[in-house]
Design an enzyme around this catalytic site. Structure first.
Site, PDB file in Angstrom:
ATOM      1  CB  CYS A 385      35.823 105.335  54.569  1.00  0.00           C
ATOM      2  SG  CYS A 385      37.409 104.474  54.582  1.00  0.00           S
ATOM      3  CG  HIS A 511      36.501 106.894  59.149  1.00  0.00           C
ATOM      4  ND1 HIS A 511      35.347 106.154  59.017  1.00  0.00           N
ATOM      5  CD2 HIS A 511      37.477 106.209  58.520  1.00  0.00           C
ATOM      6  CE1 HIS A 511      35.615 105.052  58.347  1.00  0.00           C
ATOM      7  NE2 HIS A 511      36.899 105.057  58.034  1.00  0.00           N
ATOM      8  CD  GLU A 513      33.027 108.437  60.617  1.00  0.00           C
ATOM      9  OE1 GLU A 513      33.379 109.343  59.840  1.00  0.00           O
ATOM     10  OE2 GLU A 513      33.176 107.229  60.341  1.00  0.00           O
TER      11      GLU A 513
HETATM   12  N1  GLN Z   1      36.887  98.829  52.690  1.00  0.00           N
HETATM   13  C1  GLN Z   1      37.482 100.072  52.325  1.00  0.00           C
HETATM   14  C2  GLN Z   1      39.000 100.067  52.467  1.00  0.00           C
HETATM   15  O1  GLN Z   1      39.529  99.254  53.173  1.00  0.00           O
HETATM   16  C3  GLN Z   1      36.867 101.211  53.098  1.00  0.00           C
HETATM   17  C4  GLN Z   1      37.104 101.125  54.577  1.00  0.00           C
HETATM   18  C5  GLN Z   1      36.153 101.964  55.386  1.00  0.00           C
HETATM   19  O2  GLN Z   1      35.082 102.357  54.920  1.00  0.00           O
HETATM   20  N2  GLN Z   1      36.495 102.213  56.630  1.00  0.00           N
HETATM   21  O3  GLN Z   1      39.669 100.887  51.882  1.00  0.00           O
END
Ligand code: GLN
Length: 538
Positions: A385, A511, A513
């Site tokens: 992310c 994600h 995970e």
């Molecule tokens: N802050 C980033 C976004 O909003 C990544 C979010 C995250 O790592 N879950 O796109």
């Protein structure tokens, strides 16, 4: 009340952090392994509508379900243990309960009645508990009541449990109360008084526990168990111990030895003559405990003081380590302390670098440093992310030469805004539950490393973000050696970037995970650990 679903309630006493979630997950695992369909639900007594707006330092990681609910990290344990999907129904907070009741009141649904904690809030709690069972026709629903018995905010939940037990009838529900039996070194004794007091607190609220699970550092002998049974009105064999173990994945085995599952089935009047099938679980445990190799992965992020902030990532490494028969040591590196000067000292000896998810600009420069170090030194790199977004910015700055490359989350737009807010997010002003959340499909480029790692080209992964890769730059990145390995075909959104000339360099917008479980370790984590193993120097 007619019901085919049976209910198990798990409450906690004496102190928080006793591991109610792990006990609930372990019991669920045992019942599932005996052929029952089971789910677990967490009721959280705080006023946030969901934990999505909480800083990870408050309650650890926010876990995201397939249907895009932002939930308590215990749901991650439920999924990892049971290998099933949970949903919004599996996590309810006091905030959500009140929100529903107040919305109904505003609509006039209460027909002029005074709206009160009892019966309106307790009715809504009972509705949420029963909904999860009836909607998917589970044999057993295990409901974990967050907080500690005696807390003001837990009271409506305990009252709802009391009423439900009365309405469901004796053999349709069970209350398991988890407490602590501390060992006083100075006296050389294990103490049961806190347990007695905590059961008394439950009794004051009209709830008699059926089973007591006592957390302890030392074995509890028969004498102690009998004493607790006598003073707390429970069957002699229903006082069981939960002794400290090296890994949470040992707990189902320990609970099986203590016959927790059999006692629960007996009390619920359910047949116990089924085989508890734990072979795969035990094989996994054997691999966790007897690794043949060892790798160190640097986890670079800003919440490194609290490992719970990265719970699912850490657990995914345990699953992937077992799959590779390799111990994975996760070394937390605070990105605020990482810079070009100390990068070599901190990262030279690691076998892989993971840049973690996150929000906001604090510690962001250290993340770029970590990406650069991995890219230039051919160290396996995994960006998740925000970690993927950092990889894109680092590449733009240091390979494409766009020194002003930014994400508009961190800095004002420049000529080279390579990560930008998604079109669909531009008009959104409220924070809670408004990100791009939950499962979306992704089509992989069949020549990519990612497709090789997954062994397929159609995947679905869970998301939690507002920003995205700016597609205007796709060709320039490709020409310079960083390519899109997967896109969402409906939106055209880039979900995966990789550097084919590197040993193993993958950044994902989603994600992975959240989807790794004991019986189904995530391919990206398995692949990353395998790549890290190729760097071991003999
Ligand atoms: N802050 C980033 C976004 O909003 C990544 C979010 C995250 O790592 N879950 O796109």
């Amino acid at each position: 009340m007619e019901t085919s679903t049976k209910y198990v309630f798990v409450t906690g006493g004496v102190t928080s952090s006793l591991g109610k979630g792990i006990i609930a997950s372990s019991l669920a695992k045992l019942l599932q392994s005996s052929g029952y369909s089971v789910t677990i639900q967490k009721l959280d007594p705080y006023l946030n509508v969901d934990p999505g707006t909480l800083n990870p330092y408050e309650h650890g990681e926010c876990y995201v379900t397939e249907d895009g609910a932002e939930t308590d990290l215990d749901l991650g344990h439920y999924e990892r243990f049971l290998n099933i999907h949970t949903s919004q129904l599996n996590n309810v907070t006091t905030g959500r309960i009140y929100q529903t009741v107040i919305n109904k009141e505003r609509k006039g649904d209460y027909l002029g009645k005074t709206v009160q904690v009892v019966p309106h809030i307790t009715d809504e709690i009972k509705r949420c508990i029963q909904l999860v069972g009836t909607k998917h026709r589970f044999d057993v629903v295990i409901t974990e009541i967050g907080g500690t018995v005696g807390d003001i905010e837990s009271l409506p939940y305990i009252e709802a449990v009391r009423q439900l037990r009365y309405q469901l009838g004796n053999t349709n529900s069970v209350v398991i109360h988890l407490t602590l039996v501390p060992y006083l070194a100075a006296a050389g004794e294990l103490k049961t008084k806190p347990t007695q007091h905590s059961v008394k607190a439950l009794l004051e609220n009209g709830v008699q526990p059926d089973i007591l699970v006592l957390r302890t550092e030392r074995n509890l002998n028969m004498e102690i168990r009998k004493k607790v049974a006598l003073f707390c009105n429970v069957d002699g064999d229903a006082v069981i111990q939960s002794i400290d173990v090296p890994t949470i994945y040992d707990v189902p085995i320990k609970m099986n030895e203590e016959k927790l599952d059999q006692i629960v089935l007996r009390k619920l009047n359910l047949p116990q003559n089924k085989v508890v099938e734990l072979r795969q679980w035990k094989e996994f445990l054997a691999k966790v405990k007897n690794p043949k190799r060892e790798v160190t992965i640097a986890l670079v992020g800003k919440y490194t003081q609290l490992p719970d902030a990265y719970k699912s990532i850490c657990e995914s490494f345990i699953h992937a380590g077992a799959a590779n028969e390799c111990k994975v040591i996760v070394q937390m590196i605070n990105s605020e302390k990482l810079n070009d000067e100390n990068a070599n000292q901190l990262l030279a000896s690691v076998n892989g670098i993971l840049v973690a998810p996150g929000f906001g600009s604090r510690g962001i420069d250290g993340k770029y440093v970590a990406v650069k170090y991995a890219r230039e030194n051919n160290i396996p790199f995994f960006g998740i992310c925000l970690g993927m977004q950092c990889a894109v910015i680092e590449f733009a700055r240091n390979v494409l030469g766009y020194t002003d490359a930014v994400s508009t989350e961190m800095e004002a737009a420049t000529e080279h805004t390579v990560i930008d807010i998604m079109e669909s997010q531009k008009k959104i002003t409220e924070k809670g539950g408004t990100m791009r959340l939950g499962a979306y499909p992704c089509k992989l480029n069949s020549n990519s490393l990612t497709a090789k790692v997954y062994g397929q080209t159609k995947i679905s992964e869970r998301h939690r973000h507002r920003y995205e890769f700016n597609n205007d730059y796709l060709e320039r990145f490709s020409k310079a050696g960083m390519v899109a390995a997967g896109i969402n075909e409906t939106s055209g959104l880039v979900e995966i970037m990789e550097i084919p000339s590197h040993r193993w360099f993958i950044g994902v917008q989603f994600h992975p995970e959240y989807k790794s479980t004991v019986l189904s370790p995530h391919p990206l984590f398995v692949g990353f650990v395998k790549a890290a193993m190729t760097t071991i120097k003999n």
